[in-house]
Design a protein around this motif. Sequence first.
Motif, PDB file in Angstrom:
ATOM      1  N   UNK A 106     -30.761 -17.646  -3.678  1.00  0.00           N
ATOM      2  CA  UNK A 106     -29.350 -17.321  -3.449  1.00  0.00           C
ATOM      3  C   UNK A 106     -29.051 -15.894  -3.893  1.00  0.00           C
ATOM      4  N   UNK A 107     -29.545 -15.515  -5.063  1.00  0.00           N
ATOM      5  CA  UNK A 107     -29.300 -14.165  -5.558  1.00  0.00           C
ATOM      6  C   UNK A 107     -29.944 -13.118  -4.655  1.00  0.00           C
ATOM      7  N   UNK A 108     -31.115 -13.432  -4.097  1.00  0.00           N
ATOM      8  CA  UNK A 108     -31.766 -12.516  -3.160  1.00  0.00           C
ATOM      9  C   UNK A 108     -30.917 -12.320  -1.916  1.00  0.00           C
ATOM     10  N   UNK A 109     -30.362 -13.407  -1.402  1.00  0.00           N
ATOM     11  CA  UNK A 109     -29.502 -13.300  -0.225  1.00  0.00           C
ATOM     12  C   UNK A 109     -28.241 -12.497  -0.561  1.00  0.00           C
ATOM     13  N   UNK A 110     -27.683 -12.722  -1.743  1.00  0.00           N
ATOM     14  CA  UNK A 110     -26.483 -11.979  -2.137  1.00  0.00           C
ATOM     15  C   UNK A 110     -26.749 -10.480  -2.245  1.00  0.00           C
ATOM     16  N   UNK A 111     -27.979 -10.084  -2.591  1.00  0.00           N
ATOM     17  CA  UNK A 111     -28.299  -8.655  -2.639  1.00  0.00           C
ATOM     18  C   UNK A 111     -28.048  -8.004  -1.282  1.00  0.00           C
ATOM     19  N   UNK A 112     -28.422  -8.694  -0.210  1.00  0.00           N
ATOM     20  CA  UNK A 112     -28.133  -8.181   1.134  1.00  0.00           C
ATOM     21  C   UNK A 112     -26.633  -8.079   1.359  1.00  0.00           C
ATOM     22  N   UNK A 113     -25.895  -9.048   0.851  1.00  0.00           N
ATOM     23  CA  UNK A 113     -24.448  -9.041   1.045  1.00  0.00           C
ATOM     24  C   UNK A 113     -23.779  -7.847   0.362  1.00  0.00           C
ATOM     25  N   UNK A 114     -24.320  -7.433  -0.770  1.00  0.00           N
ATOM     26  CA  UNK A 114     -23.757  -6.254  -1.441  1.00  0.00           C
ATOM     27  C   UNK A 114     -23.920  -5.017  -0.562  1.00  0.00           C
ATOM     28  N   UNK A 115     -25.066  -4.918   0.105  1.00  0.00           N
ATOM     29  CA  UNK A 115     -25.281  -3.800   1.027  1.00  0.00           C
ATOM     30  C   UNK A 115     -24.325  -3.871   2.222  1.00  0.00           C
ATOM     31  N   UNK A 116     -23.980  -5.074   2.610  1.00  0.00           N
ATOM     32  CA  UNK A 116     -23.046  -5.258   3.719  1.00  0.00           C
ATOM     33  C   UNK A 116     -21.613  -4.863   3.351  1.00  0.00           C
ATOM     34  N   UNK A 117     -21.316  -4.784   2.066  1.00  0.00           N
ATOM     35  CA  UNK A 117     -19.924  -4.594   1.670  1.00  0.00           C
ATOM     36  C   UNK A 117     -19.132  -5.882   1.761  1.00  0.00           C
ATOM     37  N   UNK A 118     -19.863  -7.007   1.732  1.00  0.00           N
ATOM     38  CA  UNK A 118     -19.215  -8.312   1.807  1.00  0.00           C
ATOM     39  C   UNK A 118     -18.650  -8.702   0.443  1.00  0.00           C
ATOM     40  N   UNK A 119     -17.820  -9.724   0.436  1.00  0.00           N
ATOM     41  CA  UNK A 119     -17.209 -10.241  -0.790  1.00  0.00           C
ATOM     42  C   UNK A 119     -17.862 -11.585  -1.093  1.00  0.00           C
TER      43      UNK A 119
END
Length: 205
Positions: free
Chosen positions: A132-145
């Motif tokens: 889950x944390x690995x997937x969230x790392x991508x989300x930070x790059x996306x500018x997602x919340x």
Amino acid sequence: MSGINLAVIYYSSTGTNYQMAQWAAEAGREAGAEVKLLKVQELAPEAAIATNPAWKAHYEATKDVPVATPDDLVWADAIIFSTPTRFGNVASQMKQFLDTMGGIWAQGKTVNKVVSAMSSAQNPHGGQEATILSLYTTMYHWGAIVVPPGYTDASIFAAGGNPYGTSVSVDQDGNMKEDVRDAVKHQAKRTVMVAKWVKQGMQNQ
């Protein structure tokens, strides 16, 4: 204000994450969202799938589930991902999908998407949190919340207490060891709720 579009995007080889995605989609509809339940493209050759009866059965049973596209992410206000862990990381099928979103990312179309994630593994400490944390790392790059469940409901403790996202361990027969249905539904409804706040705030600017 207008309603929330929720995309529930999963990868599942034998059905665990498909079931979790179905619960999330159900909860999203209960929360008033317009929901799309989508799978990512299977990358394994059919010859490999055929060697595992459970994998083959699930592959055949879900052939009609639509495959997620970049347009689905653009459409969505909120996204819930569900993926099994692969050595503590995101399954390659899900990673391939995320890696092909560079086009919409470059156009700023992933910014402010409200996202949350779920995972599974065979053991209680089989890598679910790391996935889950690995997937969230991508989300930070996306500018997602990112919207984790935290400890915002009793169902999270009953499901094993993962604050990053609902996760489950699965036995050798493919049965879920923990009862995570209520935690999944809470996580989905929380994601939709936060997406409503974000969308309303953006509309009121």
